[in-house]
Motif scaffolding. Structure first.
Motif, short mmCIF file in Angstrom:
data_model
loop_
_atom_site.label_atom_id
_atom_site.label_comp_id
_atom_site.label_asym_id
_atom_site.label_seq_id
_atom_site.Cartn_x
_atom_site.Cartn_y
_atom_site.Cartn_z
N VAL A 191 -1.55 44.55 14.10
CA VAL A 191 -2.86 44.11 13.62
C VAL A 191 -3.41 42.99 14.51
O VAL A 191 -4.59 42.99 14.88
N ASP A 192 -2.57 42.05 14.86
CA ASP A 192 -3.03 40.94 15.71
C ASP A 192 -3.48 41.44 17.08
O ASP A 192 -4.49 40.97 17.62
N ALA A 193 -2.76 42.41 17.63
CA ALA A 193 -3.13 42.94 18.94
C ALA A 193 -4.49 43.63 18.89
O ALA A 193 -5.34 43.43 19.78
N LEU A 194 -4.73 44.42 17.85
CA LEU A 194 -6.01 45.10 17.72
C LEU A 194 -7.14 44.13 17.41
O LEU A 194 -8.29 44.33 17.82
N SER A 195 -6.81 43.06 16.70
CA SER A 195 -7.81 42.06 16.36
C SER A 195 -8.35 41.34 17.59
O SER A 195 -9.44 40.77 17.56
N GLU A 196 -7.57 41.37 18.64
CA GLU A 196 -7.97 40.70 19.88
C GLU A 196 -8.75 41.64 20.81
O GLU A 196 -8.89 41.37 22.01
N THR A 197 -9.25 42.74 20.27
CA THR A 197 -10.07 43.68 21.05
C THR A 197 -11.48 43.73 20.49
O THR A 197 -11.75 43.24 19.38
N ASN A 198 -12.38 44.35 21.27
CA ASN A 198 -13.78 44.45 20.85
C ASN A 198 -14.26 45.89 20.70
O ASN A 198 -15.44 46.18 20.89
N TYR A 199 -13.34 46.78 20.37
CA TYR A 199 -13.74 48.16 20.09
C TYR A 199 -14.59 48.21 18.83
O TYR A 199 -14.34 47.48 17.86
N ASP A 200 -15.57 49.12 18.82
CA ASP A 200 -16.45 49.28 17.65
C ASP A 200 -15.78 50.02 16.51
O ASP A 200 -16.14 49.83 15.34
N ILE A 201 -14.85 50.89 16.83
CA ILE A 201 -14.13 51.68 15.82
C ILE A 201 -12.64 51.66 16.17
O ILE A 201 -12.27 51.87 17.33
N LEU A 202 -11.82 51.44 15.17
CA LEU A 202 -10.37 51.56 15.31
C LEU A 202 -9.92 52.80 14.54
O LEU A 202 -10.26 52.95 13.37
N ILE A 203 -9.14 53.65 15.19
CA ILE A 203 -8.54 54.79 14.51
C ILE A 203 -7.03 54.55 14.53
O ILE A 203 -6.41 54.54 15.60
N ILE A 204 -6.45 54.34 13.36
CA ILE A 204 -5.03 54.05 13.25
C ILE A 204 -4.42 54.92 12.16
O ILE A 204 -5.14 55.46 11.31
N ASP A 205 -3.12 55.05 12.18
CA ASP A 205 -2.45 55.76 11.09
C ASP A 205 -2.53 54.91 9.82
O ASP A 205 -2.58 53.67 9.88
N PHE A 206 -2.54 55.58 8.69
CA PHE A 206 -2.58 54.86 7.41
C PHE A 206 -1.33 54.02 7.20
O PHE A 206 -1.36 53.00 6.51
N PHE A 207 -0.23 54.44 7.81
CA PHE A 207 1.05 53.75 7.63
C PHE A 207 1.53 53.13 8.93
O PHE A 207 1.24 53.63 10.02
N PHE A 208 2.28 52.06 8.82
CA PHE A 208 3.04 51.50 9.93
C PHE A 208 4.51 51.72 9.61
O PHE A 208 5.06 51.05 8.73
N ASN A 209 5.12 52.71 10.27
CA ASN A 209 6.53 53.05 9.99
C ASN A 209 6.79 53.22 8.50
O ASN A 209 7.78 52.73 7.95
N GLY A 210 5.88 53.90 7.82
CA GLY A 210 6.03 54.18 6.40
C GLY A 210 5.52 53.08 5.49
O GLY A 210 5.50 53.25 4.26
N GLU A 211 5.09 51.97 6.07
CA GLU A 211 4.62 50.83 5.29
C GLU A 211 3.10 50.76 5.33
O GLU A 211 2.49 50.95 6.38
N THR A 212 2.48 50.54 4.18
CA THR A 212 1.03 50.42 4.14
C THR A 212 0.60 49.02 4.55
O THR A 212 1.35 48.06 4.40
N TYR A 213 -0.62 48.92 5.04
CA TYR A 213 -1.16 47.63 5.43
C TYR A 213 -1.66 46.89 4.19
O TYR A 213 -2.08 47.50 3.20
N THR A 214 -1.65 45.58 4.26
CA THR A 214 -2.18 44.79 3.16
C THR A 214 -3.70 44.78 3.24
O THR A 214 -4.30 45.08 4.29
N GLN A 215 -4.35 44.42 2.14
CA GLN A 215 -5.80 44.31 2.13
C GLN A 215 -6.27 43.29 3.16
O GLN A 215 -7.29 43.48 3.84
N GLU A 216 -5.52 42.20 3.29
CA GLU A 216 -5.88 41.17 4.25
C GLU A 216 -5.81 41.70 5.69
O GLU A 216 -6.66 41.37 6.53
N GLN A 217 -4.81 42.52 5.97
CA GLN A 217 -4.68 43.08 7.32
C GLN A 217 -5.82 44.04 7.64
O GLN A 217 -6.35 44.04 8.75
#
Length: 319
Positions: A191-217
């Motif tokens: 999340v931190d790595a993507l936050s340091e970019t300026n892409y208009d759209i992020l396409i990511i998997d719903f899970f990170f190694n089977g773990e869901t992201y938090t609302q804050e993330q």
């Protein structure tokens, strides 16, 4: 273990080829759209590949299927200019590019945003990919790895970088498709790595190694480094089952449900499914335990739906 089936094991309706596989995939996308937009009317639906479904006959000369396109907000396609045969930097043949563009332009003319993921690492090819897609009126991402697992070092900033707030696909000028976070140790690092970019759209998997992201993330991901707001779409495969997903049951290897078929050649862990059957569809959408519900409920802006071209397997097989 690879699941297998024979025609003798299949229901009569399958043996008689009574299922219209093209239509059933359209219906699935349309039903998912109706369901998701019923929860959040702004939720975005972007099917990837299988662009033949854009016409009612699946031919380049057929009439546009307006119901299908009305259910979608964008159409995604891989390897339009580069990445033929799954090979990075391999140019797609001119004839195939033109064939795909015929469908894509029909969708674009109906108001859908076109998102192209090319596969290129040589600087000249990366530049050509971005320019060719812009000339065609599409937005694009040049992935330097077929695994879609990294933020490419070139270019330094996204193509057509901007600080605008992006609230719709039509406002976007670029995107990144990074559905495999295997190079990152934790969700926070990713999340931190993507936050340091300026892409208009992020396409990511719903899970990170089977773990869901938090609302804050997820909220963190929705802000570009330069302060502009952006869209975050969740990847989901609606045309194949995957044995590393939360819904997979270990006993399915030996005793699969009726809708689960054999392993996809060359794609370990991916299995063909009878996507038109209720058992599979209940996993994907329609209830509070479904995949799509979780994506909407988590706060993602839309679903980036893979496996759309599964109909081609059934059309060309002995089914």
């Amino acid at each position: 273990m690879i699941l297998s089936c024979s025609l003798d094991d299949l229901p009569d309706d399958i043996n008689q080829k009574s299922t219209d596989y093209d239509k059933e995939m359209r219906y699935l996308v349309e039903d998912i759209s109706t369901y998701a937009k019923g929860i959040n009317r702004h939720f975005l639906i972007v099917p990837q590949n299988g662009v033949e479904l854009i016409t009612t006959t699946t031919t380049t000369t057929g009439p546009v299927d307006e119901t299908y396109l009305n259910a979608t907000d964008g159409i995604a396609q891989e390897a339009l200019f580069f990445g033929a045969n799954g090979i990075v930097d391999e140019p797609t043949s001119t004839s195939e590019t033109r064939r795909l563009q015929t469908y894509l332009d029909l969708a674009k003319d109906e108001g859908d945003r076109i998102l192209i993921t090319d596969f290129a690492s040589i600087i000249r090819n990366v530049d050509d990919s971005y320019q060719d897609n812009e000339d065609a009126g599409y937005i694009s991402f040049a992935a330097d790895s077929e695994a879609l697992d990294n933020i490419p070092p070139y270019p330094d900033e996204p193509f057509n970088v901007n600080s605008r707030d992006i609230d719709s696909l039509g406002e976007a000028s670029n995107f990144i498709n990074i559905i495999n976070p295997r190079l990152y140790s934790t969700p926070e690092e990713f999340v931190d790595a993507l936050s340091e970019t300026n892409y208009d759209i992020l396409i990511i998997d719903f899970f990170f190694n089977g773990e869901t992201y938090t609302q804050e993330q997820i909220e963190q991901l929705k802000e570009k480094e330069n302060g502009g707001r952006r869209l975050v779409l969740a990847y989901i495969n609606i045309g194949e089952a995957q044995d590393y997903r939360y819904y997979w049951k270990s006993y399915w290897y030996n005793t699969p449900p009726e809708w689960l078929l054999g392993e996809v050649p060359g794609e370990p862990g991916n299995y063909y499914v009878k996507y038109w059957q209720q058992g599979w569809q209940k996993i994907i959408f329609g209830n509070d335990d479904s995949y799509i519900y979780m994506i909407v409920d988590a706060g993602f802006d839309g679903a980036y739906m893979d496996g759309i071209d599964a109909f081609e397997y059934f059309d060309s097989s002995d089914y």
